[in-house]
Design a protein around this motif. Structure first.
Motif, PDB file in Angstrom:
ATOM      1  N   VAL A 149       0.911  -1.154   0.082  1.00 24.02           N
ATOM      2  CA  VAL A 149       0.047  -0.116  -0.092  1.00 24.02           C
ATOM      3  C   VAL A 149       0.832   1.270   0.077  1.00 24.02           C
ATOM      4  O   VAL A 149       2.068   1.208   0.473  1.00 24.02           O
ATOM      5  N   ASN A 176       5.640  -4.964  11.404  1.00 22.55           N
ATOM      6  CA  ASN A 176       4.152  -5.763  11.764  1.00 22.55           C
ATOM      7  C   ASN A 176       3.398  -5.836  10.331  1.00 22.55           C
ATOM      8  O   ASN A 176       2.343  -6.186  10.077  1.00 22.55           O
ATOM      9  N   SER A 194       2.991  -3.419   7.821  1.00 18.58           N
ATOM     10  CA  SER A 194       2.077  -2.475   7.811  1.00 18.58           C
ATOM     11  C   SER A 194       1.762  -1.904   6.470  1.00 18.58           C
ATOM     12  O   SER A 194       0.935  -1.301   6.265  1.00 18.58           O
ATOM     13  N   LEU A 239      -0.045  -5.283   1.351  1.00 14.98           N
ATOM     14  CA  LEU A 239      -1.279  -5.599   1.010  1.00 14.98           C
ATOM     15  C   LEU A 239      -1.967  -6.519   1.912  1.00 14.98           C
ATOM     16  O   LEU A 239      -1.565  -7.520   2.064  1.00 14.98           O
ATOM     17  N   PRO A 240      -3.107  -6.102   2.328  1.00 13.03           N
ATOM     18  CA  PRO A 240      -3.777  -7.128   3.294  1.00 13.03           C
ATOM     19  C   PRO A 240      -3.972  -8.349   2.663  1.00 13.03           C
ATOM     20  O   PRO A 240      -4.073  -9.295   3.402  1.00 13.03           O
ATOM     21  N   ARG A 241      -4.306  -8.701   1.464  1.00 13.89           N
ATOM     22  CA  ARG A 241      -4.764  -9.974   0.844  1.00 13.89           C
ATOM     23  C   ARG A 241      -3.457 -10.829   0.740  1.00 13.89           C
ATOM     24  O   ARG A 241      -3.655 -12.175   1.087  1.00 13.89           O
ATOM     25  N   ALA A 271      -0.994 -10.549   3.069  1.00 17.80           N
ATOM     26  CA  ALA A 271      -0.910 -10.818   4.512  1.00 17.80           C
ATOM     27  C   ALA A 271      -1.610 -11.867   5.235  1.00 17.80           C
ATOM     28  O   ALA A 271      -1.260 -12.895   5.787  1.00 17.80           O
ATOM     29  N   ARG A 272      -3.070 -11.749   4.430  1.00 21.33           N
ATOM     30  CA  ARG A 272      -4.101 -13.020   5.168  1.00 21.33           C
ATOM     31  C   ARG A 272      -3.406 -14.111   4.241  1.00 21.33           C
ATOM     32  O   ARG A 272      -3.727 -15.413   4.875  1.00 21.33           O
ATOM     33  N   ASP A 309      -0.936 -15.563   6.549  1.00 19.06           N
ATOM     34  CA  ASP A 309      -1.308 -16.031   8.021  1.00 19.06           C
ATOM     35  C   ASP A 309      -2.016 -17.414   7.280  1.00 19.06           C
ATOM     36  O   ASP A 309      -1.824 -18.413   8.561  1.00 19.06           O
TER      37      ASP A 309
END
Length: 584
Positions: free
Chosen positions: A188, A257, A259, A262-264, A266-267, A270
């Motif tokens: 991001v 962390n 930050s 991109l959230p996708r 990171a997910r 995980d």
């Protein structure tokens, strides 16, 4: 993208500022030309040209640590869907004010809204950089933006930002299906600014600026010193914990962390890791850089085996989480430890690539190369302990998870772990002068150098995993401590009348370590730094002292002895007295 065009931009130096920066403005008509035509016009297929384009030339032609000269201007092409700079600057302050209802602003608020802002575009100027060498330099540019109060925006376009008069090079991670900005594929933006906008947060954009990324990476001579920015590379002889802690803290202030990921992505990381965590509370991360490792020497899988064995002995439920770009390395680890799910211990997102260089390979799409690197780095950041070598990818894992600064071992260093503090479970690795590790290094190097290990190609005719331009890490010899050494500036160590001879590498290492452990009069300790081994025919072989504190071993053999008269270079030979050589 469908609107992708290449345009010429003008760089106008900002006089007196350090590091050197320039204001970006449009120098050519806004219509531009297609990417392929721009690459052809600037020699994109042939690489950089001219003496000024060798190595990593600065984007702004100014010596590191020196400002631009007033009035200097340069032009460079860059390709994008949107023009990189606002279309106009006149009247932007008034326009920003007019957007706000006057009744909602007091005098101070109105002044703040009207205050103009500078934008710093974080760029890449090297077509050979891997994903995290790019990220590393972007982080430094974001840190600079913070320091000067500018708004950062990251743009890694289809072509690198080529210095003036150098050939334009395509960005190896660019994928036209994903858009014009490689950064946006995986990360991001560090601000809410939109490329080419005239305002930022309701405030007018006064200027769009760029800086040479390499001036922040090669920090010598900058007023800020080394702690303001980050760097993954350095000496490979001794681990400098204090230096690396400062570099990592700087980078962590930007990406801790995950930050900016991109959230996708990171997910996705995980989800993979949670499956492995359910099976084990003790996951050892193992990063092995292979195909493109040319700046530093390679470390083969066999050097990791003593650590993995010790980890498994200490933790019966252990898993080995492997991340590598080298398919042959992955296969050798699986051959020893087996795959998880089939009675073994190895888990991984991907299994490496059978190519000569993962960065420049045309067999892999930009998306495959970039996404696999980002996911590997995120997974490594979750490990309970990390084994790594010098690599910006592995460093990113430590930037995301600062706890790993105390929970990792760096296998790049040749000093048998004397400069690193390892946990108690790793005691078998460092026993007997790290014998098991050093034997693993040597054996792995022999395997890497064997012909036919890879498919043969024009670039790698022998088909060896140790490709042209690559070399192996080998341990320093066990130190032998000279009883008496002498600094010689005339003749050579082999001068029979003087009763001296050149030191071996083991004695040279021992000379430095011995002086470190033996106090001088008054309790002081002499501070010497061993900077490694070179092969330099123009200088005397053996142990050399440069300046007051740097010691180097020249392993060149053959030919007539060279004189130790190195006054012009501020150097001297360090010789040992015959008959009083050394003690253990």
């Amino acid at each position: 993208g469908s609107g992708l065009l290449c345009r010429h931009y003008r760089l106008t130096c900002l006089p007196g500022v350090q590091p050197a920066r320039a204001i970006l403005s449009l120098a050519s008509p806004a219509d531009g030309s297609p990417l392929g035509q721009a690459l052809a016009n600037r020699g994109g297929a042939g690489g950089r040209t001219g003496a000024a384009c060798t190595g990593v030339p600065p984007l702004i032609p100014s010596p590191i640590g020196a400002p631009c000269k007033a009035g200097q201007t340069y032009t460079l092409p860059q390709c994008s869907d949107r023009i990189l700079v606002p279309p106009t600057r006149s009247g932007t302050a008034r326009a920003a004010m007019d957007e706000q209802p006057s009744s909602s602003l007091n005098v101070l608020e109105a002044a703040a809204v009207a205050a103009p802002m500078d934008v710093l575009i974080a760029t890449s100027d090297h077509a050979g950089h891997g994903m995290f060498a790019i990220v590393e330099r972007v982080i430094n540019q974001i840190l600079l933006a913070r320091r000067i109060g500018a708004i950062p925006y990251v743009y890694i376009g289809p072509a690198v930002f080529a210095p003036p008069n150098c050939s334009l090079r395509s960005q190896p991670y660019y994928d036209p299906r994903l858009g014009d900005n490689v950064w946006d594929y995986y990360f991001v933006q560090p601000s809410g600014y939109r490329l080419g906008d005239s305002t930022a947060g309701g405030r007018p954009v006064r200027s769009v600026q760029v800086v040479s990324p390499e001036t922040l990476y090669q920090q010598d001579g900058l007023p800020s010193g080394g702690s303001a920015f980050t760097q993954a590379y350095g000496s490979t002889v001794y681990y400098d914990e204090e230096r690396m802690r400062a570099f990592r803290a700087a980078a962590s202030s930007v990406v801790a962390n995950g930050s900016l990921v991109l959230p996708r992505l990171a997910r996705r990381a995980d989800r993979h890791f949670s499956r492995w965590r359910q099976a084990s509370k003790h996951i050892l991360g193992m990063h092995l850089r292979g195909t493109d490792k040319v700046v530093n020497r390679k470390v083969a899988p066999e050097a990791y085996f003593p650590f993995a064995d010790a980890w498994i002995t200490a933790h019966p439920d252990a898993l080995l989480m492997v991340a590598t770009d080298e398919a042959a390395y992955f296969q050798r680890i699986v051959a020893r430890y087996g795959r998880w799910g089939s009675g073994g211990r190895v888990v991984s997102l991907q299994e490496g690539f059978a190519v000569d260089n993962v960065i420049t390979s045309r067999e892999l799409s930009g998306r495959v190369k970039g996404e696999s690197a980002v996911l590997d780095a995120l997974l490594l950041s979750k490990a309970d302990f990390l084994l790594k070598t010098t690599s910006a990818l592995a460093e990113f894992a430590l930037w995301v998870s600062p706890r790993l600064h105390r929970s990792h071992a760096d296998l790049q260093f040749s000093d048998r772990f004397q400069s690193q503090q390892l946990p108690s479970w790793a005691e078998p690795v460092v026993r007997d002068g790290a014998r098991a590790f050093c034997e693993g290094l040597a054996h792995g190097c022999a395997v890497d150098g064997a012909s036919g290990a890879l498919g043969r190609s024009d670039d790698n005719p022998e088909g060896a995993i140790l490709r042209p331009g690559q070399a192996c890490v080998l341990c320093q010899p066990l130190a032998q401590y000279p009883v008496r050494a002498r600094r010689v500036t005339r003749g050579s160590c082999e001068d029979a009348a003087a009763g001296l001879r050149s030191m071996t590498e083991a004695e040279c290492v021992g000379f430095v370590k011995g002086l470190r452990r033996k106090p001088e009069a008054g309790g002081r300790r002499r501070s010497f730094t061993y900077i490694g081994v070179v092969v330099e025919p123009s200088e005397p072989s053996g142990c050399l002292l440069w300046g007051r504190a740097k010691v180097e071993f020249n392993s060149h053999a053959g030919g007539a002895p060279r004189s130790c008269d190195l006054g012009a270079k501020h150097g001297a030979c360090i010789c040992v007295e015959t008959g009083r050589e050394w003690q253990a």
